[in-house]
Design a protein around this motif. Structure first.
Motif, short mmCIF file in Angstrom:
data_model
loop_
_atom_site.label_atom_id
_atom_site.label_comp_id
_atom_site.label_asym_id
_atom_site.label_seq_id
_atom_site.Cartn_x
_atom_site.Cartn_y
_atom_site.Cartn_z
N LEU A 9 0.85 -1.20 0.00
CA LEU A 9 0.00 0.00 0.00
C LEU A 9 0.89 1.25 0.00
O LEU A 9 1.71 1.43 0.90
CB LEU A 9 -0.87 -0.02 1.26
N PRO A 10 0.72 2.13 -1.01
CA PRO A 10 1.55 3.33 -1.02
C PRO A 10 1.06 4.39 -0.03
O PRO A 10 -0.13 4.72 0.00
CB PRO A 10 1.45 3.83 -2.47
N LEU A 11 2.00 4.92 0.75
CA LEU A 11 1.67 5.88 1.81
C LEU A 11 2.28 7.24 1.50
O LEU A 11 3.42 7.32 1.02
CB LEU A 11 2.25 5.42 3.15
N ALA A 12 1.55 8.30 1.85
CA ALA A 12 2.15 9.63 1.94
C ALA A 12 2.22 9.95 3.43
O ALA A 12 1.19 9.93 4.12
CB ALA A 12 1.30 10.67 1.22
N VAL A 13 3.42 10.17 3.93
CA VAL A 13 3.60 10.44 5.36
C VAL A 13 3.92 11.91 5.54
O VAL A 13 4.88 12.42 4.96
CB VAL A 13 4.71 9.55 5.95
N ALA A 39 5.60 6.16 -0.17
CA ALA A 39 5.80 6.71 -1.52
C ALA A 39 6.42 8.09 -1.44
O ALA A 39 7.17 8.49 -2.33
CB ALA A 39 4.46 6.77 -2.25
N ARG A 40 6.11 8.83 -0.40
CA ARG A 40 6.64 10.20 -0.28
C ARG A 40 6.48 10.66 1.16
O ARG A 40 5.45 10.39 1.79
CB ARG A 40 5.87 11.13 -1.21
N VAL A 41 7.50 11.36 1.66
CA VAL A 41 7.42 12.04 2.95
C VAL A 41 7.31 13.53 2.65
O VAL A 41 8.13 14.08 1.90
CB VAL A 41 8.66 11.75 3.82
N SER A 86 2.27 11.39 -5.77
CA SER A 86 3.02 10.27 -5.17
C SER A 86 2.33 8.93 -5.41
O SER A 86 2.94 7.88 -5.22
CB SER A 86 3.17 10.49 -3.66
N GLY A 87 1.06 8.99 -5.76
CA GLY A 87 0.30 7.75 -5.94
C GLY A 87 -0.17 7.15 -4.63
O GLY A 87 -0.67 6.01 -4.60
N ALA A 88 -0.02 7.90 -3.53
CA ALA A 88 -0.40 7.35 -2.21
C ALA A 88 -1.89 7.05 -2.15
O ALA A 88 -2.71 7.78 -2.71
CB ALA A 88 -0.03 8.34 -1.12
#
Ligand code: GRF
Length: 218
Positions: A9-13, A39-41, A86-88
């Motif tokens: 699962l792609p995450l944006a944090v 996927a991206r911070v 990011s695709g999150a």
């Protein structure tokens, strides 16, 4: 017949501070304990320690300096762009010190988590450790919840209790709470990644049952 494993699962944090929760999530993903990937911070300030930490972990980072935007709507537009780019599929607020609008929360309903250092609904807002000690609490802790337009008010998913010990300072209590944070935040993300936790009609469901109370340990 074997079933192919679901892709991570792609995450944006989203971070504002030192990013210890982000790092705990990154480690849980890297170890395979959680079927997700960061996927991206994204930080709202250039001096967030979490950005350097994320770079050391080889993660993609962005800074969207809130102070460079004329208002919250413009900032949130930029934030939304970065999340989408990011695709999150899950937004993870990890020490993100900015109140998001109800519109932003609604856009990510059931797909945005926050971690708050208290046993919600006790001690919403800031300085929770100081306030728990001042109130003479014997127990304190941390909560993970879905984000809604209400500050620290969305449906509770998971809580961990920690004791308040004689002689505790906000610093010592915070360290005890953070150790629990680093366990329960990756755990909840794992529930979502595994399809065990979903939001249905605004309510969380875990393992096919409405989650009317958070899962609590400690
Ligand atoms: C944590 O205590 C979290 O509960 C709160 O902000 C803090 C972030 O810490 N929302 P870190 O940046 O993850 O170390």
């Amino acid at each position: 017949m074997s079933t192919a494993a679901a892709p991570p699962l792609p995450l944006a944090v989203l971070v504002s501070g030192r990013g210890s929760n982000m790092a705990a999530i990154a480690h849980a993903c890297a170890s395979g304990a959680v079927n997700a990937r960061i996927a991206r911070v994204i930080a709202d300030r250039s001096n967030a320690g979490g950005i350097e930490r994320a770079q050391q972990l080889g993660l993609e980072t962005r800074v969207i300096a809130a102070r460079q935007f004329p208002d919250r709507a413009a900032f949130e537009t930029a934030l939304q762009y970065e999340i989408e780019a990011s695709g999150a599929r899950l937004v993870v607020l990890a020490g993100f010190m900015r109140i998001l609008s109800g519109e932003f929360a609604a856009r990510h309903a059931g797909a945005m988590l926050n971690i708050h250092p208290s046993l919600l609904p006790k001690f919403t807002g800031l300085h929770t450790h100081e306030r728990a000690i001042a109130a003479g609490e014997l127990q304190h802790g941390v909560s993970v919840h879905f984000v809604t337009g209400e500050l620290d008010g969305g449906p509770l998913l998971r809580q961990a209790r920690v004791p308040v010990l004689p002689g505790d300072t906000p610093h010592s209590l915070s360290a005890r709470v953070q150790a629990a944070e680093h366990i329960i935040y990756p755990e909840v993300i794992g529930w979502i990644a595994d399809g065990r936790l979903k939001a249905i009609g605004g309510l969380p469901w875990l393992d096919g049952r409405a989650l009317l109370q958070p899962v609590v340990t400690g």
